[in-house]
Enzyme design. Structure first.
Site, short mmCIF file in Angstrom:
data_model
loop_
_atom_site.label_atom_id
_atom_site.label_comp_id
_atom_site.label_asym_id
_atom_site.label_seq_id
_atom_site.Cartn_x
_atom_site.Cartn_y
_atom_site.Cartn_z
CE LYS A 86 87.06 34.44 43.68
NZ LYS A 86 86.66 33.36 42.78
C1 E4P Z 1 86.23 34.47 39.72
O1 E4P Z 1 87.15 34.44 40.50
C2 E4P Z 1 85.21 33.41 39.57
O2 E4P Z 1 85.73 32.20 40.05
C3 E4P Z 1 84.84 33.13 38.13
O3 E4P Z 1 85.58 33.89 37.23
C4 E4P Z 1 83.39 33.03 37.89
O4 E4P Z 1 83.17 32.76 36.53
P1 E4P Z 1 81.79 32.23 35.93
O5 E4P Z 1 80.87 33.39 35.77
O6 E4P Z 1 82.15 31.63 34.61
O7 E4P Z 1 81.27 31.21 36.92
#
Ligand code: E4P
Length: 214
Positions: free
Chosen positions: A83
């Site tokens: 990521k």
């Molecule tokens: C995506 O891969 C992220 O880990 C995640 O969806 C972030 O979500 P949030 O906005 O609830 O922290």
């Protein structure tokens, strides 16, 4: 549409994986920090549970650092996806990694242009954040719709992960818009599985059956 779970909690992953609905897992530094455990240890454990893409995020902000971290993480398991945050340095790293056969998930995407750039750099996945857009008064789902349309028109192979999902309606909308994947928090999975009419129905069947079996 494939379903991923958005968590680094092993119990949550095991529970939902046992339903047979999971195709992958996404984590992020905040989710890992919540577990209070070693990053690589957690990610390695997840690879032993779910046989699908497991996203692990880099911390460096410079492309060189991202690439180094990515190469280390990729050694953990063939299913690891790196990521990378959607920045200029992130795009450079994605471009290098994709040429080296390392899969990437470009995260913190908040516009169709960012998604387009990530795809052109060679991202395997892009993650538009729906909930965080809703939070600031914008319709997060519009980004999903636009990216799906653009990728379809141009035959772009990068898969779209609807991320930052906060409730069941987000999942339904992402599915209707044509997102390839939704990465869903454990709490939302638990809401998706239940319906009061199902519970009532089971109660009724069991009550009626009690009369038969006497
Ligand atoms: C995506 O891969 C992220 O880990 C995640 O969806 C972030 O979500 P949030 O906005 O609830 O922290």
């Amino acid at each position: 549409m494939k379903l991923f779970i958005d968590t680094a909690n092993i119990d949550e992953i095991k529970e939902v994986n046992a339903w047979g609905v999971l195709s992958g897992v996404t984590t992020n530094p905040s989710l890992i920090a919540k577990e209070g455990r070693d990053f690589k240890e957690v990610v390695t454990e997840i690879t032993g549970i779910v046989d699908g893409p497991i996203s692990a995020e880099v911390i460096s902000l410079e492309a060189d650092g991202m690439v180094k971290e990515a190469e280390e993480l990729a050694k953990i398991h063939k299913n690891i996806v790196i990521k990378i945050p959607m920045t200029e340095e992130g795009l450079k790293a994605v471009s290098i990694l994709s040429k080296n056969g390392i899969k990437t998930n470009v995260t913190l995407v908040f516009s169709p242009n960012q998604a387009l750039l990530a795809a052109k750099a060679g991202a395997t996945y892009v993650s538009p954040f729906i909930g965080r857009m809703d939070d600031i008064g914008n319709e997060g789902m519009n980004i999903i719709r636009d990216i799906v349309e653009i990728f379809d028109i141009h035959g772009i192979q990068t898969e779209i992960i609807a991320a930052s999902i906060r409730h069941s309606m987000h999942v339904i909308e992402a599915a209707r818009m044509g997102a390839h994947i939704a990465t869903i928090p454990y709490k939302v999975f638990k809401k998706m599985v239940t319906h009061p009419m199902t519970d009532k129905g089971i109660e009724r069947f069991l009550k009626d059956w009690e009369g038969v079996s006497k």
